[in-house]
Design a protein around this motif. Structure first.
Motif, PDB file in Angstrom:
ATOM      1  N   CYS A  28       0.866  -1.175   0.000  1.00  0.00           N
ATOM      2  CA  CYS A  28       0.000   0.000   0.000  1.00  0.00           C
ATOM      3  C   CYS A  28       0.908   1.232   0.000  1.00  0.00           C
ATOM      4  CB  CYS A  28      -0.881  -0.033   1.246  1.00  0.00           C
ATOM      5  SG  CYS A  28      -2.185   1.166   1.247  1.00  0.00           S
ATOM      6  N   ALA A  29       0.783   2.078  -1.033  1.00  0.00           N
ATOM      7  CA  ALA A  29       1.626   3.267  -1.131  1.00  0.00           C
ATOM      8  C   ALA A  29       0.813   4.410  -1.708  1.00  0.00           C
ATOM      9  CB  ALA A  29       2.840   2.974  -2.003  1.00  0.00           C
ATOM     10  N   LEU A  52      -1.177  -5.694  -4.758  1.00  0.00           N
ATOM     11  CA  LEU A  52      -1.052  -4.251  -4.976  1.00  0.00           C
ATOM     12  C   LEU A  52      -2.336  -3.587  -4.525  1.00  0.00           C
ATOM     13  CD1 LEU A  52       0.452  -4.213  -8.570  1.00  0.00           C
ATOM     14  CD2 LEU A  52       1.643  -4.367  -6.375  1.00  0.00           C
ATOM     15  N   LEU A 103       5.139   2.868  -4.676  1.00  0.00           N
ATOM     16  CA  LEU A 103       4.593   1.550  -4.967  1.00  0.00           C
ATOM     17  C   LEU A 103       5.650   0.658  -5.602  1.00  0.00           C
ATOM     18  CD1 LEU A 103       1.968  -0.168  -4.935  1.00  0.00           C
ATOM     19  CD2 LEU A 103       1.554   0.656  -7.265  1.00  0.00           C
ATOM     20  N   LEU A 142      -3.401   4.583  -3.399  1.00  0.00           N
ATOM     21  CA  LEU A 142      -2.776   5.626  -4.203  1.00  0.00           C
ATOM     22  C   LEU A 142      -3.558   6.929  -4.137  1.00  0.00           C
ATOM     23  CD1 LEU A 142      -1.893   3.581  -7.403  1.00  0.00           C
ATOM     24  CD2 LEU A 142      -0.268   4.557  -5.772  1.00  0.00           C
TER      25      LEU A 142
END
Length: 64
Positions: A9-10, A32, A16, A37
């Motif tokens: 999680c980014a 992902l 990411l 995001l």
């Protein structure tokens, strides 16, 4: 056979990518978390029409 899934999680695409590389060191499957995001459309553009190659054995994309 047991497999390890690491969720990633980014907030940005660059973060990411870095997180995917780190997760690939220990994961059999990388999830992902695209919903993390700031710009979900950026992820769509990144994946659209391209062959995506990362070091993770398997990738699973989730948009919750």
């Amino acid at each position: 056979m047991t497999r390890i899934c690491v969720p990633v999680c980014a907030r940005s695409i660059d973060q990411l990518r870095d997180a995917i590389e780190r997760a690939a060191e220990v994961a059999d499957i990388t999830e992902l978390r695209l919903d993390c995001l700031d710009d979900v459309e950026a992820a769509s553009r990144m994946l659209d029409g391209r062959k995506v190659v990362w070091t993770a054995a398997d990738l699973y994309a989730a948009l919750r």
